[in-house]
Write an enzyme that holds these catalytic residues in place. Sequence first.
Site, PDB file in Angstrom:
ATOM      1  N   LYS A 227       0.893  -1.324   0.128  1.00 49.62           N
ATOM      2  CA  LYS A 227      -0.239   0.132   0.002  1.00 49.62           C
ATOM      3  C   LYS A 227       0.885   1.376  -0.055  1.00 49.62           C
ATOM      4  CE  LYS A 227      -4.170  -2.086   2.279  1.00 49.62           C
ATOM      5  NZ  LYS A 227      -5.161  -1.763   3.273  1.00 49.62           N
TER       6      LYS A 227
ATOM      7  N   ASP B  25     -10.448   2.302   2.722  1.00 49.64           N
ATOM      8  CA  ASP B  25     -10.498   1.686   4.028  1.00 49.64           C
ATOM      9  C   ASP B  25     -11.418   2.322   5.023  1.00 49.64           C
ATOM     10  OD1 ASP B  25      -9.174  -0.517   3.159  1.00 49.64           O
ATOM     11  OD2 ASP B  25      -7.243   0.143   3.788  1.00 49.64           O
TER      12      ASP B  25
END
Length: 275
Positions: free
Chosen positions: A66, A103
């Site tokens: 990420k 997220d």
Amino acid sequence: MPDHYAVIGNPIAHSKSPLIHAAFARATGQDLDYGRILGDPDNFTGEVRRFLASGGRGLNVTVPFKEAAWALADERSQRAEIAGAVNTLIRLDDGRLRGDNTDGVGLVRDLAENHGFRFRGMQVLLLGAGGAARGVLVPLLESGLARLVIANRTPGKAHQLADLGGPFGPVQARAFDQLEGEPFDLIINATSAGLSDAVPAIPEDCLAPGGWTYDMLYADTPTAFRRWGQRHGAARSLDGLGMLVEQAAESFWLWRGVRPDTAAVIAMLRNPEYG
């Protein structure tokens, strides 16, 4: 020809993302295929470039890539910028890459829309100050809560994260042992303690009567933190499966401009016979 998408990570064989996005595509009539890429930690950029060169339209990115995806993106959303991590890469019409992080919106949407939690005016405790906590920071602060407290085993990291979130809402930092006597309406576990079936060392009295607990991890059986919530009288003790589906739905919308219904997909994944 269908449009091509994939999730890249290492490990990746366990990923539910292909199943989730295939269900979204069927439900919305979108013509796409979605695969898995076992990423090489030494050549993440090369693998992304190859995928795009072969016609790929977008990628989901999971551990441990990420931060590398954040660095690779040509432009980033504000929430990705603050998170310091990207879990969604979008190929723009001019060939550049846009990075986003879904997220936090996935977490907030799961709690608010799937379970009916009302953030406005609530006292919320976020356990952990690593990448998972940073990824949900801004959407939590924008949810209308009265106060977010970030607690971490090493309080310095919690203070750094609180400083980062300060412009977006009311946030404070604590060490775990400074939470005594502070009851919270919602406690979110963003630590990795559950991977070893452990629970952060928080006081026994930090869950308010009628409070909720939420573990960002998910498993086929209740996680250690879910069990902690149940033992301490949580009105709801939830895991992160809904967050997984909701963050995927946000990625799908960013790619396709269509927002899929998530309830049927969550129900499918809860069914032990879905595979």
